[in-house]
Design an enzyme around this catalytic site. Structure first.
Site, short mmCIF file in Angstrom:
data_model
loop_
_atom_site.label_atom_id
_atom_site.label_comp_id
_atom_site.label_asym_id
_atom_site.label_seq_id
_atom_site.Cartn_x
_atom_site.Cartn_y
_atom_site.Cartn_z
N HIS A 229 0.86 -1.20 0.00
CA HIS A 229 0.00 0.00 0.00
C HIS A 229 0.89 1.24 0.00
CE1 HIS A 229 -3.43 2.51 0.65
NE2 HIS A 229 -3.70 2.26 1.91
N HIS A 272 -2.41 -2.45 -9.49
CA HIS A 272 -3.35 -1.79 -8.59
C HIS A 272 -4.57 -2.68 -8.39
CE1 HIS A 272 -6.01 1.28 -6.90
NE2 HIS A 272 -4.89 1.90 -6.58
N ASP A 330 2.63 5.43 -6.94
CA ASP A 330 3.91 5.37 -6.21
C ASP A 330 5.13 5.27 -7.12
OD1 ASP A 330 1.97 3.47 -4.04
OD2 ASP A 330 2.90 5.38 -3.51
C1 SDX Z 1 -1.48 2.02 -3.40
O1 SDX Z 1 -6.29 0.74 -3.10
C2 SDX Z 1 -5.75 1.85 -3.40
O2 SDX Z 1 -6.35 2.72 -4.01
C3 SDX Z 1 -4.30 2.01 -2.98
C4 SDX Z 1 -3.62 3.30 -3.43
C5 SDX Z 1 -4.20 4.49 -2.71
O3 SDX Z 1 -4.07 5.63 -3.23
O4 SDX Z 1 -4.70 4.31 -1.57
O5 SDX Z 1 -3.80 3.49 -4.83
C6 SDX Z 1 -2.14 3.33 -3.13
O6 SDX Z 1 -1.42 1.23 -2.52
C7 SDX Z 1 -0.95 1.74 -4.79
C8 SDX Z 1 -0.33 0.31 -4.92
C9 SDX Z 1 1.09 0.38 -4.35
N1 SDX Z 1 1.66 -0.98 -4.26
C10 SDX Z 1 2.63 -1.41 -5.12
O7 SDX Z 1 3.05 -0.75 -6.08
C11 SDX Z 1 3.17 -2.79 -4.78
C12 SDX Z 1 3.31 -3.62 -6.07
N2 SDX Z 1 1.93 -3.90 -6.54
C13 SDX Z 1 1.36 -5.18 -6.20
O8 SDX Z 1 1.75 -5.76 -5.00
C14 SDX Z 1 -0.10 -5.31 -6.61
O9 SDX Z 1 -0.22 -4.81 -7.88
C15 SDX Z 1 -1.17 -4.67 -5.73
C16 SDX Z 1 -1.08 -5.13 -4.33
C17 SDX Z 1 -1.08 -3.19 -5.79
C18 SDX Z 1 -2.51 -5.09 -6.33
O10 SDX Z 1 -2.59 -6.44 -6.21
P1 SDX Z 1 -3.84 -7.22 -6.83
O11 SDX Z 1 -4.75 -6.35 -7.61
O12 SDX Z 1 -4.41 -8.01 -5.70
O13 SDX Z 1 -3.22 -8.09 -7.91
P2 SDX Z 1 -2.89 -9.57 -7.68
O14 SDX Z 1 -2.03 -9.67 -6.45
O15 SDX Z 1 -4.17 -10.33 -7.71
O16 SDX Z 1 -2.02 -9.88 -8.97
C19 SDX Z 1 -2.67 -10.26 -10.17
C20 SDX Z 1 -1.54 -10.83 -11.02
C21 SDX Z 1 -0.70 -11.85 -10.25
O17 SDX Z 1 -0.10 -12.70 -11.22
P3 SDX Z 1 -0.87 -14.13 -11.59
O18 SDX Z 1 -1.19 -14.79 -10.27
O19 SDX Z 1 -2.10 -13.73 -12.36
O20 SDX Z 1 0.14 -14.89 -12.42
O21 SDX Z 1 -0.64 -9.75 -11.36
C22 SDX Z 1 0.62 -10.00 -10.77
C23 SDX Z 1 0.40 -11.01 -9.66
O22 SDX Z 1 1.58 -11.74 -9.42
N3 SDX Z 1 1.09 -8.71 -10.25
C24 SDX Z 1 2.34 -8.27 -10.40
C25 SDX Z 1 2.35 -7.01 -9.81
N4 SDX Z 1 1.14 -6.71 -9.30
C26 SDX Z 1 0.36 -7.79 -9.57
N5 SDX Z 1 3.42 -8.84 -11.00
C27 SDX Z 1 4.55 -8.11 -10.99
N6 SDX Z 1 4.64 -6.87 -10.44
C28 SDX Z 1 3.57 -6.29 -9.84
N7 SDX Z 1 3.69 -5.07 -9.28
#
Ligand code: SDX
Length: 392
Positions: A229, A272, A330
């Site tokens: 997050h 996201h 971010d």
């Molecule tokens: C914020 O909710 C909000 O609005 C939050 C926020 C706010 O203003 O409050 O916008 C702020 O928190 C932004 C997000 C910051 N976090 C990061 O940048 C961390 C990296 N991102 C990930 O951890 C991830 O994208 C999340 C946590 C942000 C979202 O996760 P999801 O939507 O639950 O996606 P998922 O875990 O279900 O992933 C779906 C697929 C998976 O692969 P498969 O299982 O389909 O093979 O996408 C992949 C994941 O492995 N994936 C990524 C990835 N994010 C998801 N692969 C590589 N790099 C990534 N960053």
């Protein structure tokens, strides 16, 4: 129907809430605050006006803006005894750990004489939190680097005052850099609110029990800290530093690590929960990054080059395209903050300062509209009933 149990149709209703503050269209990359697109707010507004809009629903006219700005300015100081809380922390404690602790203490100083069933007292709570969070944040930084705390000034606007409390010291005159102040205000605006994200939902759930707003905000700060997050902005800088240079093979190595899910590695600042398109804040942040680094004479910053190359390679890769993974808010914010001289251990603290406006606006909306205690339901996957051994 889970095979064991069936769930009442009310299941979904207890897991969602109604709000008029922020609208997100994840498929089309749209973010509206009280109906205004974030791109237009970032261009025409400022953090104080946006705070008024989020809290009250309309853009303030000149008179309302002047009164709100003055009220925020006059509440920026914190009780002198709060200084003692900092002394309990090691100097090298992460500033988010300190902020979590000190923000929680606010309940002991500012809530006793407030009745949150009264609109006026809810407004007072909101203004106190919006006003005091930058002061506490700057104090976390000063404590971490061993410099004396700097009192806020009422003649400076929100972002200027924060930079002043962060970087001025008793030994020399501090000049506000207008480029830095504008960039800081833009970052505060882009992080101000984002619908029912994890930390805002935490604040609403805590508030639904009747807990005081200061305690609710400290719960939101704790939820924001996680790297999935608000902690991602700091993690992006660590990732860019580890990549080291913008060579194709170096960057591809990291992209492959993420694609292969090597030790659960993910590209920080990418993806996201809601956006399946560009995060509109990321676009504004990238433009701001280019502007600010150019104006500060850092246009050829190596980490900016790595970030741009990484974004380009990832967005052309099927793994990211198929999963609709785009840069989020971010991805570029940390590069700007670093250019302003802010250390990465303060990035999430700054996110908390900005999001305090959104958190307290959602808390105020929920309390004003009246709400039942939040009670998320579960999909039970455990044993059906069974007898204890020897039970007759
Ligand atoms: C914020 O909710 C909000 O609005 C939050 C926020 C706010 O203003 O409050 O916008 C702020 O928190 C932004 C997000 C910051 N976090 C990061 O940048 C961390 C990296 N991102 C990930 O951890 C991830 O994208 C999340 C946590 C942000 C979202 O996760 P999801 O939507 O639950 O996606 P998922 O875990 O279900 O992933 C779906 C697929 C998976 O692969 P498969 O299982 O389909 O093979 O996408 C992949 C994941 O492995 N994936 C990524 C990835 N994010 C998801 N692969 C590589 N790099 C990534 N960053």
């Amino acid at each position: 129907d889970h095979g064991y149990f069936t769930y009442d149709p009310g299941f979904v209703s207890t897991a969602s809430c109604e709000s008029e503050i922020t609208y997100i269209d994840g498929a089309n990359g749209v973010l509206l605050h009280r109906g205004y697109p974030i791109e237009q707010l970032a261009t025409h507004s400022n953090h104080t006006k946006l705070s008024y809009l989020l809290l009250n629903g309309e853009i303030p006219d000149d008179e309302a803006y002047k009164a709100f700005r003055q009220s925020v300015s006059r509440h920026t100081m914190v009780h002198e005894q709060i200084v003692n809380f900092f002394k309990g922390f090691r100097r090298d404690a992460h500033p988010m750990a300190v902020l979590c602790g000190v923000a929680g203490a606010l309940s002991a100083f500012y809530h006793d004489n407030l009745d949150i069933t009264q609109d006026h007292d809810r407004q007072v709570s909101a203004i106190r939190l919006i006003a005091k969070m930058p002061t506490l944040a700057a104090m976390c930084y000063k404590y971490n680097i061993g410099q004396p705390f700097v009192y806020p000034r009422n003649d400076l606007d929100y972002a200027e005052n924060f930079l002043y409390m962060m970087f001025s010291n008793p030994c020399e005159e501090y000049r506000i850099n207008p480029v830095a102040a504008k960039a800081m205000d833009r970052i505060f605006m882009l992080h101000a609110d984002h619908e029912q994200n994890a930390s805002t939902s935490t604040v609403r759930l805590a508030g639904s029990t009747g807990a005081n707003p200061f305690a609710c905000i400290s719960a939101g700060i704790a939820a924001l800290w996680g790297p999935a997050h608000g902690g991602a902005n700091e993690a992006v800088l660590d990732m860019l530093a580890e990549i080291g240079d913008e060579s194709e093979e170096n960057i591809q190595r990291f992209v492959d690590r993420a694609k292969n899910k090597q030790d659960a590695f993910r590209l920080m600042g990418f993806g996201h929960r809601v956006y399946r398109n560009f995060d509109p804040r990321a676009k504004v942040m990238k433009e701001t990054c280019d502007e600010v680094l150019e104006e500060l004479g850092m246009g050829d910053d190596p980490q900016l080059k790595i970030a741009k190359r990484l974004e380009q390679i990832a967005l052309e890769d099927d793994y990211f395209i198929e999963r609709k993974l785009y840069p989020n808010v971010d991805f570029y914010s940390g590069i700007i903050l670093r250019a302003l001289g802010i250390p990465k251990n303060m990035f999430t603290v700054i996110f908390a300062v900005a999001r305090t406006t959104g958190w307290i606006s959602h808390w105020n909306e929920m309390i004003t509209n009246g709400t039942r205690i939040g009670r998320p339901r579960q999909l039970y996957k455990g044993y059906t009933q069974r007898d204890y051994p020897g039970h007759q």
